[in-house]
Design a protein around this motif. Structure first.
Motif, PDB file in Angstrom:
ATOM      1  N   VAL A 125       8.468   8.137  -3.663  1.00 38.03           N
ATOM      2  CA  VAL A 125       8.593   7.658  -2.307  1.00 38.03           C
ATOM      3  C   VAL A 125       8.807   6.165  -2.381  1.00 38.03           C
ATOM      4  O   VAL A 125       9.341   5.527  -1.142  1.00 38.03           O
ATOM      5  N   ASP A 126       8.666   5.440  -3.295  1.00 39.93           N
ATOM      6  CA  ASP A 126       8.596   4.115  -3.241  1.00 39.93           C
ATOM      7  C   ASP A 126       9.890   3.488  -3.647  1.00 39.93           C
ATOM      8  O   ASP A 126      11.066   3.945  -4.154  1.00 39.93           O
ATOM      9  N   PRO A 127      10.315   2.285  -2.718  1.00 41.80           N
ATOM     10  CA  PRO A 127       9.377   1.472  -1.971  1.00 41.80           C
ATOM     11  C   PRO A 127       9.412   1.824  -0.430  1.00 41.80           C
ATOM     12  O   PRO A 127      10.044   1.483   0.017  1.00 41.80           O
ATOM     13  N   ARG A 128       8.410   2.659  -0.042  1.00 38.96           N
ATOM     14  CA  ARG A 128       8.256   3.179   1.281  1.00 38.96           C
ATOM     15  C   ARG A 128       8.121   1.820   2.162  1.00 38.96           C
ATOM     16  O   ARG A 128       7.555   0.954   1.870  1.00 38.96           O
ATOM     17  N   GLY A 129       8.902   2.047   3.424  1.00 41.66           N
ATOM     18  CA  GLY A 129       8.943   0.995   4.331  1.00 41.66           C
ATOM     19  C   GLY A 129      10.022  -0.361   4.152  1.00 41.66           C
ATOM     20  O   GLY A 129       9.744  -1.165   5.206  1.00 41.66           O
ATOM     21  N   LEU A 130      10.434  -0.266   3.042  1.00 40.60           N
ATOM     22  CA  LEU A 130      11.128  -1.472   2.644  1.00 40.60           C
ATOM     23  C   LEU A 130      12.599  -0.934   3.038  1.00 40.60           C
ATOM     24  O   LEU A 130      13.118  -0.017   2.934  1.00 40.60           O
ATOM     25  N   ASP A 131      13.103  -1.894   3.879  1.00 35.47           N
ATOM     26  CA  ASP A 131      14.742  -1.763   4.432  1.00 35.47           C
ATOM     27  C   ASP A 131      15.684  -1.718   3.315  1.00 35.47           C
ATOM     28  O   ASP A 131      16.083  -2.905   3.089  1.00 35.47           O
ATOM     29  N   TRP A 132      15.827  -0.991   2.673  1.00 36.24           N
ATOM     30  CA  TRP A 132      16.827  -0.883   1.699  1.00 36.24           C
ATOM     31  C   TRP A 132      18.141  -1.295   1.940  1.00 36.24           C
ATOM     32  O   TRP A 132      18.862  -1.957   1.113  1.00 36.24           O
ATOM     33  N   ASP A 133      18.948  -0.591   3.181  1.00 33.73           N
ATOM     34  CA  ASP A 133      20.178  -1.107   3.319  1.00 33.73           C
ATOM     35  C   ASP A 133      20.383  -2.807   3.567  1.00 33.73           C
ATOM     36  O   ASP A 133      21.242  -3.438   3.124  1.00 33.73           O
ATOM     37  N   ASP A 134      19.053  -3.213   4.312  1.00 34.36           N
ATOM     38  CA  ASP A 134      19.052  -4.513   4.483  1.00 34.36           C
ATOM     39  C   ASP A 134      19.292  -5.437   3.215  1.00 34.36           C
ATOM     40  O   ASP A 134      19.939  -6.562   2.799  1.00 34.36           O
ATOM     41  N   VAL A 135      18.331  -4.835   2.228  1.00 34.49           N
ATOM     42  CA  VAL A 135      18.227  -5.461   0.734  1.00 34.49           C
ATOM     43  C   VAL A 135      19.550  -5.443   0.254  1.00 34.49           C
ATOM     44  O   VAL A 135      20.038  -6.509  -0.507  1.00 34.49           O
ATOM     45  N   LEU A 136      20.124  -4.416   0.210  1.00 32.99           N
ATOM     46  CA  LEU A 136      21.645  -4.511  -0.541  1.00 32.99           C
ATOM     47  C   LEU A 136      22.630  -5.415  -0.072  1.00 32.99           C
ATOM     48  O   LEU A 136      23.318  -5.916  -0.684  1.00 32.99           O
ATOM     49  N   ALA A 137      22.522  -5.290   1.378  1.00 32.31           N
ATOM     50  CA  ALA A 137      23.570  -5.996   2.084  1.00 32.31           C
ATOM     51  C   ALA A 137      23.299  -7.823   1.614  1.00 32.31           C
ATOM     52  O   ALA A 137      24.106  -8.387   1.413  1.00 32.31           O
ATOM     53  N   ARG A 138      21.974  -7.955   1.639  1.00 37.57           N
ATOM     54  CA  ARG A 138      21.840  -9.386   1.496  1.00 37.57           C
ATOM     55  C   ARG A 138      22.031  -9.793  -0.062  1.00 37.57           C
ATOM     56  O   ARG A 138      22.309 -10.799  -0.654  1.00 37.57           O
ATOM     57  N   VAL A 139      21.883  -8.854  -1.117  1.00 41.62           N
ATOM     58  CA  VAL A 139      22.082  -9.045  -2.448  1.00 41.62           C
ATOM     59  C   VAL A 139      23.542  -9.303  -2.435  1.00 41.62           C
ATOM     60  O   VAL A 139      23.828 -10.203  -3.037  1.00 41.62           O
ATOM     61  N   ALA A 140      24.241  -8.211  -1.840  1.00 46.36           N
ATOM     62  CA  ALA A 140      25.787  -8.407  -2.003  1.00 46.36           C
ATOM     63  C   ALA A 140      26.188 -10.070  -1.396  1.00 46.36           C
ATOM     64  O   ALA A 140      27.125 -10.419  -1.860  1.00 46.36           O
ATOM     65  N   LYS A 141      25.807 -10.319  -0.058  1.00 48.64           N
ATOM     66  CA  LYS A 141      26.073 -11.709   0.301  1.00 48.64           C
ATOM     67  C   LYS A 141      25.869 -12.581  -0.875  1.00 48.64           C
ATOM     68  O   LYS A 141      26.550 -13.468  -0.993  1.00 48.64           O
ATOM     69  N   ARG A 142      24.587 -12.503  -1.285  1.00 52.11           N
ATOM     70  CA  ARG A 142      24.032 -13.837  -2.138  1.00 52.11           C
ATOM     71  C   ARG A 142      24.850 -13.715  -3.394  1.00 52.11           C
ATOM     72  O   ARG A 142      25.087 -14.864  -3.941  1.00 52.11           O
ATOM     73  N   LEU A 175       0.870  -1.151   0.126  1.00 51.69           N
ATOM     74  CA  LEU A 175       0.138   0.028  -0.061  1.00 51.69           C
ATOM     75  C   LEU A 175       0.880   1.366  -0.079  1.00 51.69           C
ATOM     76  O   LEU A 175       0.405   2.326  -0.412  1.00 51.69           O
ATOM     77  N   GLY A 176       2.217   1.235   0.321  1.00 52.44           N
ATOM     78  CA  GLY A 176       3.120   2.450   0.327  1.00 52.44           C
ATOM     79  C   GLY A 176       2.600   3.304   1.186  1.00 52.44           C
ATOM     80  O   GLY A 176       3.058   4.363   1.202  1.00 52.44           O
ATOM     81  N   ASP A 177       2.133   3.078   2.585  1.00 54.40           N
ATOM     82  CA  ASP A 177       1.719   4.024   3.411  1.00 54.40           C
ATOM     83  C   ASP A 177       2.642   3.902   4.745  1.00 54.40           C
ATOM     84  O   ASP A 177       2.480   4.770   5.563  1.00 54.40           O
ATOM     85  N   GLY A 178       3.672   3.220   4.799  1.00 54.42           N
ATOM     86  CA  GLY A 178       4.593   3.203   5.545  1.00 54.42           C
ATOM     87  C   GLY A 178       4.212   2.094   6.550  1.00 54.42           C
ATOM     88  O   GLY A 178       4.863   1.724   7.546  1.00 54.42           O
ATOM     89  N   ARG A 179       2.839   1.726   6.730  1.00 56.57           N
ATOM     90  CA  ARG A 179       2.187   0.840   7.706  1.00 56.57           C
ATOM     91  C   ARG A 179       2.213  -0.802   6.949  1.00 56.57           C
ATOM     92  O   ARG A 179       2.256  -1.562   7.900  1.00 56.57           O
ATOM     93  N   ASP A 180       1.790  -0.807   5.986  1.00 62.94           N
ATOM     94  CA  ASP A 180       1.588  -2.123   5.349  1.00 62.94           C
ATOM     95  C   ASP A 180       3.153  -2.864   5.330  1.00 62.94           C
ATOM     96  O   ASP A 180       4.014  -2.297   4.804  1.00 62.94           O
ATOM     97  N   PRO A 181       2.902  -3.985   5.872  1.00 65.77           N
ATOM     98  CA  PRO A 181       3.931  -4.789   6.198  1.00 65.77           C
ATOM     99  C   PRO A 181       4.691  -5.136   4.802  1.00 65.77           C
ATOM    100  O   PRO A 181       3.920  -5.631   3.860  1.00 65.77           O
ATOM    101  N   TRP A 182       6.121  -5.700   4.901  1.00 62.82           N
ATOM    102  CA  TRP A 182       6.655  -6.459   4.046  1.00 62.82           C
ATOM    103  C   TRP A 182       7.046  -7.735   4.548  1.00 62.82           C
ATOM    104  O   TRP A 182       8.056  -7.967   5.184  1.00 62.82           O
ATOM    105  N   PRO A 183       6.227  -8.735   4.171  1.00 60.21           N
ATOM    106  CA  PRO A 183       6.392 -10.006   4.546  1.00 60.21           C
ATOM    107  C   PRO A 183       7.798 -10.624   4.286  1.00 60.21           C
ATOM    108  O   PRO A 183       8.461 -10.390   3.198  1.00 60.21           O
TER     109      PRO A 183
END
Length: 303
Positions: free
Chosen positions: A177-194, A133-141
Motif C-alpha cells: 500500500v506504500d507510500p500511503r497518503g502521498l499524492d502521487w499524481d501531484d508528484v509525477l506532474a511536478r517531476v515532469a515539470k521539473r 507511519l503509513g497510516d494515511g494520517r501521518d502528514p507528508w511535509p
C-alpha cells in the motif's frame, strides 16, 4: 533500461538537483550484490517506512532487521527533506513484482494493476524509503515531498527517463500500500515539470536545527530530580527528551519538559550505549554524549 550509475555519479546527480544529501557510513559499498544481480535499472521506486524518528528510520533502513538484512533501500528521505544514503547496489526494497508493470515502466507508460509476483524488483529499481507511519494520517511535509520530486527527477534526468519511470511500491507488488497518503499524481506532474527545465541552482533550504545550551540543560537536570511538579522552563529539555524517545530509551509519556528521574535514567542508558560507565553514565549530559545525540536527531549544541 540502463546500466546503474556509479556511486559517485549517483551522488552528483542528487546534489545537482539541489538536494541535501547525508552520506551514512560506507554506503557506497553496502549492498546485497552477493545475493543476486544489480541492473539493468529501469526506474525509481518510492516506499514508506512505517517508522517514526529520523535516526531510528535511517538505522533500520541501513541495517535491516531479523529476516530482512539491510540495506533496505538506497536512500532514506526523512521528514525534513534530507536524503540519507545508506547503500548502493542491490538492496532489499522491492521484492518480487509484476513483469507487466516492469514492461510498462520500460515503455514509460502508466503501469497496469499489479496481480503477479514473478519478477525480481531489487535488480531493476533504485529504491527510496520515506519516513512516514503509513497510516494515511501521518502528514507528508512540503520539504519531504519536494525532496521526493527532486530525487525522482535527478535519476530520471541522469538516465534520460521520463516521469513515468517512477513508481510506487503499491504499483509493483500485490498487497503493498506504500507510500500511503502521498499524492502521487501531484508528484509525477511536478517531476515532469521539473524535467522540462535545467537542474535548479537553488538548493532546498536547510532545516532549522534547534539549539540546546549544555549548561542550561545540566542545570535543569541537577535542579529537578523528580518527575513531579512544574516543568522545567528551558525548552532544550523537550528537545533532548524527544531524541531519547526516538532512541527507544524514554516513554513518550515522560517527554513533558521535566528533566526528572525518568529522564536521568534514560540519558544514563544513552551514555552506556556510547560505552560510558560509572560516574560517566550518571544521566547528567556531557558535551560528547550530547553532541552524539544531536548529530543523530538534528539539534546543535552550545555552551
Amino acid at each position: 533500461m540502463a546500466t546503474p550509475l556509479s556511486a559517485g555519479t549517483f551522488l552528483s546527480a542528487l546534489e545537482k538537483e539541489g538536494l541535501i544529501v547525508v552520506e551514512v557510513g560506507d554506503w557506497r559499498d553496502h549492498n546485497r550484490n552477493s545475493k543476486g544481480p544489480w541492473g539493468p535499472v529501469n526506474g525509481v521506486m518510492i516506499h514508506h517506512t512505517v517508522t517514526k524518528g529520523a535516526a531510528r528510520t535511517v538505522d533500520i533502513c541501513r541495517n535491516g532487521y531479523s529476516g530482512l538484512p539491510g540495506p533496505l533501500c538506497h536512500g532514506v528521505i526523512t521528514k525534513d527533506g534530507r536524503v540519507h544514503l545508506v547503500g548502493y547496489g542491490r538492496a532489499n526494497h522491492a521484492g518480487l513484482g509484476d513483469d507487466d508493470v516492469l514492461r510498462a515502466v520500460i515503455a514509460e507508460a502508466k503501469p497496469p494493476t499489479d496481480n503477479e509476483a514473478n519478477t525480481d524488483g531489487n535488480r531493476h529499481f533504485y529504491g527510496f524509503e520515506c519516513e512516514n507511519l503509513g497510516d494515511g494520517r501521518d502528514p507528508w511535509p512540503a520539504a519531504q515531498v519536494e525532496a521526493i520530486v527532486r530525487v525522482i527527477a535527478a535519476l530520471c534526468r541522469a538516465h534520460g527517463w521520463s516521469a513515468r519511470s517512477a513508481l510506487r511500491h503499491l504499483d509493483w507488488q500485490p498487497g503493498k500500500v506504500d507510500p500511503r497518503g502521498l499524492d502521487w499524481d501531484d508528484v509525477l506532474a511536478r517531476v515532469a515539470k521539473r524535467l522540462g527545465i535545467k537542474p535548479s541552482a537553488t538548493s532546498l533550504p536547510a532545516p532549522q536545527r534547534p539549539v540546546v545550551d549544555l549548561s542550561r540543560l545540566v542545570a535543569a537536570a541537577r535542579s529537578n530530580p523528580k518527575a513531579s511538579g512544574q516543568p522545567v522552563t528551558y525548552a532544550g529539555v523537550k528537545t533532548v527528551e524527544a531524541a531519547l524517545v526516538d532512541e527507544g530509551l524514554l516513554s513518550k509519556t515522560y517527554s513533558d519538559g521535566h528533566y526528572g528521574t525518568t529522564t536521568v535514567t534514560a540519558y544514563a542508558a544513552w551514555q552506556r550505549r556510547l560505552g560510558y560507565s560509572g560516574k560517566d553514565a550518571d544521566g547528567i549530559p556531557g558535551r560528547t554524549s550530547l553532541e552524539r545525540l544531536g548529530d543523530r536527531h538534528g539539534f546543535t549544541i552550545t555552551s
